[in-house]
Design an enzyme around this catalytic site. Sequence first.
Site, PDB file in Angstrom:
ATOM      1  CG  ASN A 113       2.950  79.141  22.699  1.00 59.08           C
ATOM      2  OD1 ASN A 113       1.753  79.405  22.590  1.00 59.08           O
ATOM      3  ND2 ASN A 113       3.658  79.454  23.764  1.00 59.08           N
ATOM      4  NE  ARG A 137       1.148  77.575  26.522  1.00 61.14           N
ATOM      5  CZ  ARG A 137       1.047  78.830  26.902  1.00 61.14           C
ATOM      6  NH1 ARG A 137       1.306  79.807  26.045  1.00 61.14           N
ATOM      7  NH2 ARG A 137       0.668  79.123  28.109  1.00 61.14           N
ATOM      8  CG  HIS A 196       2.485  78.648  34.295  1.00 58.57           C
ATOM      9  ND1 HIS A 196       2.337  79.584  35.288  1.00 58.57           N
ATOM     10  CD2 HIS A 196       2.753  79.339  33.165  1.00 58.57           C
ATOM     11  CE1 HIS A 196       2.498  80.795  34.792  1.00 58.57           C
ATOM     12  NE2 HIS A 196       2.751  80.672  33.506  1.00 58.57           N
ATOM     13  NE  ARG A 229      -1.606  87.364  33.516  1.00 57.71           N
ATOM     14  CZ  ARG A 229      -1.089  86.202  33.156  1.00 57.71           C
ATOM     15  NH1 ARG A 229      -1.193  85.151  33.931  1.00 57.71           N
ATOM     16  NH2 ARG A 229      -0.455  86.082  32.012  1.00 57.71           N
ATOM     17  CD  GLU A 278       6.328  76.489  29.895  1.00 58.65           C
ATOM     18  OE1 GLU A 278       7.189  77.390  29.797  1.00 58.65           O
ATOM     19  OE2 GLU A 278       5.132  76.709  30.116  1.00 58.65           O
TER      20      GLU A 278
END
Length: 395
Positions: A7, A89, A178, A237, A381
């Site tokens: 990743n 990823r 996601h 956020r 993941e």
Amino acid sequence: MLVLVLNAGSSSLKYQLMNPETTEVKATGLCERIGIDGRLIHEAKGHKIKKDLPMPTHKEAIKIALDFLTTGEDKVIESIDEIKAIGHRVVHGGEFFNQSVIIDEDVIEKIESLIPLAPLHNPAHIIGIKICRELMPNTPNIAVFDTAFHQTMPASSYMYAVPYEDYEDHKVRKYGFHGTSHYYVSNEAKKMLAKEDSKVIVCHLGNGSSMCEVRDGKSIDTSMGLSPLEGLVMGTRSGDLDPAVMNYLMEKKNMSSEEMISYLNKKSGLLGVSGISSDLREIIEAAENGNERAKTAIDMKCSRIKKYICSYAGVLEGVDAICFTAGIGENADIIRKKVCNGLEFLGVELDDEKNKIRDDKSREINKTNSKTKIYVIPTNEEFVIAHDTYELVKA
Ligand code: ADP
């Protein structure tokens, strides 16, 4: 078969060496501060090493990771030839990819063409892919996209109500993120429910948070949009707000559009409202000590999650299971309780004692008679990336 999961972020690189057939994890690591000074955290054979090492570019970072896997006391393989495939990823696959793919020139070009939609992520992924191809020219590289799982959304979910030509010409639409986590968690829930036509809502609550409405294994709607800014109140956020706020504040505070986006991405959310931290643990502590802004931040986070649960349950015309995952979803019983409280009309009945139990396994936390199941399902993941990679190269 051993698969290296990578990743690559703008200044970081996470890696995991894994056997997807047995789910055994051989080693994990994180290269941080790439291009600044460089720091490695590497874990293998039960030992955790932290080291400052120069990493001017991602190339040195990947070389260091490969060195730690193949040399020294804690080496887990003799040579990089034992790595049979690399799973990357990739945050944005746009409308090109609805599943994982073996990377070739065409795939790289498509990921490159999506840079305007993911300016922080896709360039780093391409760098990671290109370095792997250079360092391990005979090893296949696979791309696993955060957006792919959401490509099953109907137009009623993914379209924004702006002039249609902006969807056609500029691909302005909801993509969702996601996806690997929502896929993994909803699939586990589907297995736990063992029911045809299951209706599942996944709450992925980490620093970045998103929700997903899943019908019989397919994503029907999700809370993140064109970018990961839409939806829930997150660490830094804002999530949903009236778009007019942007123009209003840009004029009031004399901000450029870049400054505005950075304000909404990095200075807002739990951090902006509480003024304390983006880390929920610190906010919970402050709220327990009477800090009103911390309490408001927590209430906003939970109320937004609840709104999404109710709207998704409405569209699904019912819900069989609500799943909590990621750092907050897996660990913060207070948040799960606040979210579920008052949802009894949806058949949601939380068992307070089960909710408080700490465990790293998937579990049911509803009362025995609850019509709707409430699950805590630790996300994985890396496993999805390793598994997809294995499926594509095993033949
Ligand atoms: P990401 O991968 O998006 O960076 P994580 O899934 O690791 O985020 O989640 C990080 C969040 O989880 C932080 O807000 C952190 O405070 C929260 N968290 C972790 N453990 C706990 C806990 N025991 N109680 C409350 N919040 C927690």
